[in-house]
Design a protein around this motif. Structure first.
Motif, PDB file in Angstrom:
ATOM      1  N   GLY A   1       0.823  -1.212   0.000  1.00  0.00           N
ATOM      2  CA  GLY A   1       0.000   0.000   0.000  1.00  0.00           C
ATOM      3  C   GLY A   1       0.851   1.253   0.000  1.00  0.00           C
ATOM      4  N   PRO A   2       0.200   2.420   0.000  1.00  0.00           N
ATOM      5  CA  PRO A   2       0.928   3.693  -0.090  1.00  0.00           C
ATOM      6  C   PRO A   2       1.366   4.276   1.246  1.00  0.00           C
ATOM      7  N   SER A   3       1.040   3.618   2.377  1.00  0.00           N
ATOM      8  CA  SER A   3       1.237   4.248   3.687  1.00  0.00           C
ATOM      9  C   SER A   3       2.702   4.528   3.996  1.00  0.00           C
ATOM     10  N   LEU A   4       3.632   3.699   3.517  1.00  0.00           N
ATOM     11  CA  LEU A   4       5.056   3.881   3.834  1.00  0.00           C
ATOM     12  C   LEU A   4       5.727   4.917   2.954  1.00  0.00           C
ATOM     13  N   GLY A   5       5.170   5.180   1.798  1.00  0.00           N
ATOM     14  CA  GLY A   5       5.866   6.027   0.829  1.00  0.00           C
ATOM     15  C   GLY A   5       6.789   5.183  -0.034  1.00  0.00           C
ATOM     16  N   ASN A   6       7.075   5.637  -1.218  1.00  0.00           N
ATOM     17  CA  ASN A   6       7.847   4.838  -2.177  1.00  0.00           C
ATOM     18  C   ASN A   6       9.254   4.514  -1.690  1.00  0.00           C
ATOM     19  N   ASN A   7       9.938   5.472  -1.060  1.00  0.00           N
ATOM     20  CA  ASN A   7      11.313   5.219  -0.614  1.00  0.00           C
ATOM     21  C   ASN A   7      11.368   4.130   0.458  1.00  0.00           C
ATOM     22  N   ASN A   8      10.494   4.217   1.450  1.00  0.00           N
ATOM     23  CA  ASN A   8      10.476   3.206   2.511  1.00  0.00           C
ATOM     24  C   ASN A   8       9.992   1.860   1.995  1.00  0.00           C
ATOM     25  N   ARG A   9       9.053   1.874   1.075  1.00  0.00           N
ATOM     26  CA  ARG A   9       8.592   0.606   0.486  1.00  0.00           C
ATOM     27  C   ARG A   9       9.746  -0.103  -0.218  1.00  0.00           C
ATOM     28  N   ALA A  10      10.512   0.662  -1.019  1.00  0.00           N
ATOM     29  CA  ALA A  10      11.635   0.063  -1.746  1.00  0.00           C
ATOM     30  C   ALA A  10      12.696  -0.453  -0.775  1.00  0.00           C
ATOM     31  N   ARG A  11      12.980   0.353   0.262  1.00  0.00           N
ATOM     32  CA  ARG A  11      14.016  -0.053   1.226  1.00  0.00           C
ATOM     33  C   ARG A  11      13.598  -1.309   1.971  1.00  0.00           C
ATOM     34  N   GLU A  12      12.350  -1.381   2.429  1.00  0.00           N
ATOM     35  CA  GLU A  12      11.895  -2.534   3.189  1.00  0.00           C
ATOM     36  C   GLU A  12      11.754  -3.775   2.306  1.00  0.00           C
ATOM     37  N   ALA A  13      11.424  -3.571   1.030  1.00  0.00           N
ATOM     38  CA  ALA A  13      11.336  -4.713   0.115  1.00  0.00           C
ATOM     39  C   ALA A  13      12.698  -5.381  -0.026  1.00  0.00           C
ATOM     40  N   LEU A  14      13.741  -4.575  -0.184  1.00  0.00           N
ATOM     41  CA  LEU A  14      15.090  -5.137  -0.306  1.00  0.00           C
ATOM     42  C   LEU A  14      15.583  -5.677   1.037  1.00  0.00           C
ATOM     43  N   ARG A  15      15.184  -5.027   2.109  1.00  0.00           N
ATOM     44  CA  ARG A  15      15.629  -5.469   3.435  1.00  0.00           C
ATOM     45  C   ARG A  15      15.041  -6.842   3.784  1.00  0.00           C
ATOM     46  N   CYS A  16      13.781  -7.073   3.443  1.00  0.00           N
ATOM     47  CA  CYS A  16      13.189  -8.377   3.771  1.00  0.00           C
ATOM     48  C   CYS A  16      13.852  -9.489   2.964  1.00  0.00           C
ATOM     49  N   LEU A  17      14.347  -9.156   1.764  1.00  0.00           N
ATOM     50  CA  LEU A  17      15.099 -10.142   0.992  1.00  0.00           C
ATOM     51  C   LEU A  17      16.437 -10.444   1.647  1.00  0.00           C
ATOM     52  N   GLN A  18      17.095  -9.401   2.169  1.00  0.00           N
ATOM     53  CA  GLN A  18      18.366  -9.607   2.861  1.00  0.00           C
ATOM     54  C   GLN A  18      18.179 -10.481   4.096  1.00  0.00           C
ATOM     55  N   LEU A  19      17.056 -10.342   4.777  1.00  0.00           N
ATOM     56  CA  LEU A  19      16.795 -11.127   5.983  1.00  0.00           C
ATOM     57  C   LEU A  19      16.578 -12.603   5.675  1.00  0.00           C
ATOM     58  N   THR A  20      16.289 -12.926   4.403  1.00  0.00           N
ATOM     59  CA  THR A  20      16.114 -14.329   4.014  1.00  0.00           C
ATOM     60  C   THR A  20      17.262 -14.815   3.139  1.00  0.00           C
ATOM     61  N   SER A  21      18.370 -14.092   3.153  1.00  0.00           N
ATOM     62  CA  SER A  21      19.507 -14.448   2.287  1.00  0.00           C
ATOM     63  C   SER A  21      19.842 -15.940   2.396  1.00  0.00           C
ATOM     64  N   PRO A  22      20.050 -16.619   1.255  1.00  0.00           N
ATOM     65  CA  PRO A  22      20.201 -16.094  -0.112  1.00  0.00           C
ATOM     66  C   PRO A  22      18.902 -15.824  -0.845  1.00  0.00           C
ATOM     67  N   GLY A  23      17.741 -16.063  -0.221  1.00  0.00           N
ATOM     68  CA  GLY A  23      16.475 -15.750  -0.847  1.00  0.00           C
ATOM     69  C   GLY A  23      15.343 -16.579  -0.260  1.00  0.00           C
ATOM     70  N   PRO A  24      14.099 -16.070  -0.330  1.00  0.00           N
ATOM     71  CA  PRO A  24      12.955 -16.808   0.219  1.00  0.00           C
ATOM     72  C   PRO A  24      12.518 -17.933  -0.702  1.00  0.00           C
ATOM     73  N   HIS A  25      11.922 -18.951  -0.107  1.00  0.00           N
ATOM     74  CA  HIS A  25      11.368 -20.057  -0.896  1.00  0.00           C
ATOM     75  C   HIS A  25       9.924 -19.782  -1.312  1.00  0.00           C
ATOM     76  N   ALA A  26       9.264 -18.840  -0.625  1.00  0.00           N
ATOM     77  CA  ALA A  26       7.884 -18.519  -0.972  1.00  0.00           C
ATOM     78  C   ALA A  26       7.504 -17.170  -0.374  1.00  0.00           C
ATOM     79  N   PHE A  27       6.535 -16.515  -1.032  1.00  0.00           N
ATOM     80  CA  PHE A  27       5.879 -15.321  -0.507  1.00  0.00           C
ATOM     81  C   PHE A  27       4.437 -15.705  -0.194  1.00  0.00           C
ATOM     82  N   LEU A  28       4.042 -15.593   1.065  1.00  0.00           N
ATOM     83  CA  LEU A  28       2.655 -15.841   1.438  1.00  0.00           C
ATOM     84  C   LEU A  28       1.901 -14.516   1.366  1.00  0.00           C
ATOM     85  N   LEU A  29       0.990 -14.414   0.402  1.00  0.00           N
ATOM     86  CA  LEU A  29       0.216 -13.196   0.196  1.00  0.00           C
ATOM     87  C   LEU A  29      -1.060 -13.305   1.020  1.00  0.00           C
ATOM     88  N   VAL A  30      -1.102 -12.596   2.145  1.00  0.00           N
ATOM     89  CA  VAL A  30      -2.167 -12.738   3.133  1.00  0.00           C
ATOM     90  C   VAL A  30      -3.243 -11.682   2.881  1.00  0.00           C
TER      91      VAL A  30
END
Length: 287
Positions: A122-151
């Protein structure tokens, strides 16, 4: 005199090496007969993060699973994270989270890593924070996630909250690229607010626009869940194994997801390593 002294030194060194060799063989033989000692030491000292213990225990553990939870506020994302972790108390009452959080547990001998995210879709975080958190959640699952659960809320249970499944998938594609489509599992929550006659097939007929289109995009059948925090532990365990089974199937089929920017970063790292190796080799040649 000097010759005798040298011969004496050589004899001493040879004797020392022979003694060290015998000691080494003794240690190897002793360690092979005392493997039980490792278990005793681990029981006394407790868990350790050292590489040695990892090597000793890796043969007894199953391959790990890494997953990222996505979804709009109020959809039950954080409650589902607590269910997957086996938490008896939910964090949903603490309000929406503002940054990605990492949790880990062990289910049936398998390490499971779950990343709960803020409102990335959604738009609540703003584009910069959305982009940063999207990359950060990938780093937290390094080397990468096996699935995205879309809730998302199950249709007919939203109580005034409008969650468009197709739009949620489109927002996920904007953040992670087209390849993420193969790793999305839709999860319909709040099944407890539905009549018992409702099934996934019935919901697909009811929400023929958004939900059916979302299923056609990702090619994955949704999971319909009751993820209330006050359910019996046995019921939560069934939900946990049900979802992790889906993630395990996806892992066997496709491995883990890698973002385009991660591949670019890996290429840059390899190029930098090659440049540094060449520079060091030139330096050594001139020494």
């Amino acid at each position: 005199m000097l010759t005798l002294l040298c011969m004496s030194c050589v004899s001493v060194i040879q004797s020392l090496f022979k003694w060290l060799s015998r000691m080494w063989r003794f240690i190897i033989a002793l360690s092979s007969k005392c493997k039980w000692l490792v278990a005793v030491i681990k029981a006394v000292t407790g868990p350790s993060s050292s590489g040695a213990e990892t090597a000793l225990t890796s043969s007894n553990t199953k391959p790990s699973l890494r997953l990222i939870l996505l979804g709009s506020p109020g959809g039950g994302r954080t409650s589902l994270a607590d269910t997957l972790m086996g938490n008896s108390e939910t964090r949903a009452s603490m309000g929406p989270i503002m940054e990605s959080t990492k949790q880990g547990t062990v289910v049936d001998g398998r390490k499971v890593t779950v990343i709960d995210t803020p409102d990335l879709l959604g738009p609540s975080l703003g584009n910069n924070n959305r982009a940063r958190e999207a990359l950060r959640c990938l780093q937290l699952t390094s080397p990468g996630p096996h699935a995205f659960l879309l809730v998302i809320h199950a249709p007919c249970s939203s109580m005034g909250i409008n969650h468009n499944a197709a739009q949620a998938i489109q927002s996920t594609l904007e953040l992670f690229g087209d390849e993420v489509m193969q790793y999305i599992i839709p999860v319909l929550t709040h099944a407890d607010r539905l009549d018992q006659r409702y099934t996934v097939d019935h919901l697909l007929d009811v929400d023929a626009g958004g939900l059916k289109r979302a299923v056609s995009l990702c090619g994955q059948r949704p999971e319909l869940l009751d993820n209330r925090a006050d359910r019996l532990p046995e019921a939560q365990s069934v939900t946990r194994r049900q979802l992790l089974g889906r993630v395990m199937e996806m892992k066997k089929l496709r491995g883990h997801f890698t973002h385009e920017l991660q591949r670019r970063e890996d290429c840059m790292r390899e190029e930098l390593l090659a440049d540094m190796s060449s520079a060091l080799a030139r330096k050594l040649r001139h020494m």
